[in-house]
Design an enzyme around this catalytic site. Structure first.
Site, mmCIF file in Angstrom:
data_model
loop_
_atom_site.group_PDB
_atom_site.id
_atom_site.type_symbol
_atom_site.label_atom_id
_atom_site.label_comp_id
_atom_site.label_asym_id
_atom_site.label_seq_id
_atom_site.Cartn_x
_atom_site.Cartn_y
_atom_site.Cartn_z
ATOM 1 C CB CYS A 2 -3.353 -67.320 -42.849
ATOM 2 S SG CYS A 2 -2.561 -68.967 -43.199
ATOM 3 N N GLY A 28 1.268 -63.854 -46.287
ATOM 4 C CA GLY A 28 0.682 -65.443 -47.057
ATOM 5 C C GLY A 28 0.536 -64.885 -48.727
ATOM 6 N N GLY A 103 -2.917 -69.445 -37.958
ATOM 7 C CA GLY A 103 -2.467 -70.413 -36.760
ATOM 8 C C GLY A 103 -2.493 -71.920 -37.279
ATOM 9 C CE1 TYR A 242 12.044 -63.560 -42.825
ATOM 10 C CE2 TYR A 242 9.715 -64.922 -42.521
ATOM 11 C CZ TYR A 242 10.535 -63.827 -43.178
ATOM 12 O OH TYR A 242 10.349 -64.532 -44.275
HETATM 13 P P1 AMP Z 1 17.380 -70.363 -45.053
HETATM 14 O O1 AMP Z 1 18.461 -70.451 -43.476
HETATM 15 O O2 AMP Z 1 19.273 -70.353 -45.851
HETATM 16 O O3 AMP Z 1 16.861 -71.752 -44.450
HETATM 17 O O4 AMP Z 1 17.216 -69.789 -44.864
HETATM 18 C C1 AMP Z 1 17.678 -68.068 -43.939
HETATM 19 C C2 AMP Z 1 16.562 -67.080 -44.122
HETATM 20 O O5 AMP Z 1 15.210 -66.707 -44.507
HETATM 21 C C3 AMP Z 1 16.205 -65.325 -43.734
HETATM 22 O O6 AMP Z 1 16.849 -65.077 -44.014
HETATM 23 C C4 AMP Z 1 15.086 -65.024 -42.736
HETATM 24 O O7 AMP Z 1 15.112 -63.696 -43.323
HETATM 25 C C5 AMP Z 1 14.197 -66.383 -43.424
HETATM 26 N N1 AMP Z 1 13.187 -67.105 -43.458
HETATM 27 C C6 AMP Z 1 13.089 -66.952 -41.445
HETATM 28 N N2 AMP Z 1 11.863 -68.366 -41.604
HETATM 29 C C7 AMP Z 1 11.592 -68.074 -42.640
HETATM 30 C C8 AMP Z 1 9.726 -68.973 -43.126
HETATM 31 N N3 AMP Z 1 9.459 -69.239 -42.090
HETATM 32 N N4 AMP Z 1 9.908 -68.809 -43.815
HETATM 33 C C9 AMP Z 1 10.336 -68.158 -45.204
HETATM 34 N N5 AMP Z 1 11.865 -67.550 -45.170
HETATM 35 C C10 AMP Z 1 12.204 -67.800 -43.640
#
Ligand code: AMP
Length: 463
Positions: A2, A28, A103, A242
């Site tokens: 968030c 979010g 959190g 990220y």
């Molecule tokens: P995958 O390995 O298919 O699950 O997706 C990896 C991709 O998701 C990478 O391009 C990351 O930038 C992105 N990513 C990493 N952590 C998250 C998260 N918590 N929520 C959404 N996307 C994410």
């Protein structure tokens, strides 16, 4: 995950909060809300969807007042439902109180169970409501009640409270999630990230420190350190990898600069790999790919183009159509990729499914070799502090070796940034003070046993 935002003592409190939430939207996208305090009352509006969908001019005009807090939500506990949209507003013995939380509380279920057995009636399924019920049970001034309540909690919280007279901001003693204090004229502005302070032209003053609480009344501020000290802070390094926006400064360092340094370090660690071009997965891999290209002198090329107009794809009846849908979001530039040896850079691999689709489409575009380079270490364990990572079994690196992942992704080689390399870059040379649980399985706080993946239970690793 968030994003949270607050403004004190301003004639435009809800307008500024509205703008601030736009700059936190990446944190979010499920729901958004603003609460303002006006003439002894709290006025609230929240709804499902993006900030732009939830607020209109008419709605904002119904939120007058000199102080406001706001929230954008991505659910990690509690379903994606309007009753879980924040800020939550409650009538308590302290008067009306609104709360916005970023959190995850680690023992929220146990707390909730205990409170319900003592008669509490919960209105939402979020962990954040536990805080309100604890508040309601602590008499005395609100400030003391907040301290008493937060002392009973474990896990991650960057929090904002709003009452008709005060804003209270608090950050857990480990400082998992960021929270920044800024100033705009006489007003105090608080936000999850400096991206939001910059947008409203507030001057960032400093991070609210781990374990610190600020009590703001009008343009006066009191600083408290009411929580027990912990051995070391545990700031979430995945914010740098990220989550946070590249124009923000998080934990004292600019996110884009840190990501570029991740890329440079990755290039140093991969000197043996020869390639013609460095291609990022947009947008998450761009900064690291720029750094990689700086260091390796291999040209940076946008070999993939991202469409910003695709939200979700529902076209899934046949494999053939699914494959077409995968290219809606990321389209390969054949001219750039054909016959090339490519270093493909992304910030992280979670399940592996996205990367696999991308590498397939690069091959189809004629790439000769694909060397996948990830600007963080393998994610081996879930986050219990607010990042939405799946269960251990769904994390590809939890159950597969490097070689197995390489084969699954159908790439010529696969490389991850080392833990040491990442931490050094994230800390500007000082690798200490970060939470690395998703990469190391070492959790800085206790985690309820039933939540832990099997190999960690009773092993003592989760301390
Ligand atoms: P995958 O390995 O298919 O699950 O997706 C990896 C991709 O998701 C990478 O391009 C990351 O930038 C992105 N990513 C990493 N952590 C998250 C998260 N918590 N929520 C959404 N996307 C994410």
């Amino acid at each position: 995950m968030c994003g949270i935002f607050a403004v004190s003592d301003s004639p435009n409190a809800s307008e500024l909060t509205h703008l601030g939430l736009f700059a936190l939207q990446h944190r979010g996208q499920e729901s958004a809300g603003i609460v303002s305090s006006h003439k002894g009352e709290l006025l609230a509006h929240n709804g499902m969807g993006l900030v732009a969908d939830v607020f209109s001019r008419e709605v904002l005009e119904k939120l007058p007042g000199r102080a406001a807090i706001g929230h954008v939500r991505y659910s990690t506990t509690g379903a994606s439902h309007l009753k879980n949209a924040q800020p939550l507003v409650f009538k308590t013995i302290h008067g009306p109180v609104a709360i916005a939380h970023n959190g995850n509380l680690t023992y929220a279920l146990e707390m909730r169970d205990r409170l319900e057995k003592r008669g509490a009636i919960f209105q939402s399924s979020t962990d954040s409501e536990v805080i309100v019920h604890l508040l309601a049970r602590n008499q005395g001034p609100l400030e003391d009640a907040v301290i008493e309540s937060l002392r009973q909690l474990e896990g991650a919280y960057s929090l904002l409270f709003l009452t008709p007279t005060q804003i209270i901001a608090a950050r857990d003693p480990y400082g998992f999630r960021p929270l920044i204090l800024g100033q705009l004229g006489k007003s105090f502005v608080i936000a999850s990230e400096t991206s939001a302070l910059n947008l409203v032209k507030a001057q960032p003053i400093r991070e609210i420190e781990p374990g610190e609480m600020l009590v703001i009344e009008g343009n006066r501020m009191k600083q408290l350190k009411p929580f027990k000290a912990v051995p070391a802070p545990a700031r979430c390094v995945f914010e740098q990898v990220y989550f946070a926006r590249p124009d923000s400064d998080i934990f004292g360092r600019n996110v884009q600069a840190v990501r570029r340094e991740f890329g440079r370090q990755l290039a140093r660690e991969m000197e043996q790999v020869k390639a013609d071009i460095v291609v990022p997965v947009p947008d998450s891999g761009v900064a690291a790919a720029l750094g990689f290209s700086d260091q390796s002198k291999i040209p940076f090329e946008m070999g993939l183009v991202r469409s910003h107009y695709v939200s979700r794809t529902f076209i899934k009846p046949t494999q053939e159509l699914r494959d077409l849908a995968a290219k809606l979001k990321l389209a390969p530039v054949i001219e750039t990729l054909k016959d090339k040896r490519i270093i493909l850079i992304d910030d992280s691999i979670v399940r592996g499914t996205t990367s696999r689709k991308i590498t397939k489409s690069l091959r189809a575009a004629g790439a000769r070799q694909i060397h996948m380079a990830v600007s963080s270490p393998p994610i081996v364990s879930p986050c219990y502090y607010g990042i939405d990572t799946p269960r251990a079994g769904e994390l590809i690196a939890n159950r597969n070796s490097l070689e197995e992942i390489r084969r699954f992704l159908e790439v010529d080689s696969l490389h991850y940034l080392s833990l040491e390399g990442m931490l050094k870059a994230a800390g500007g040379g000082d690798p200490s003070g970060f939470c690395t649980a998703c990469f190391t399985k070492i959790y800085p706080t206790p985690i309820p046993d039933y939540q832990l993946p099997d190999p960690l239970k009773a092993s003592g690793e989760a301390t």
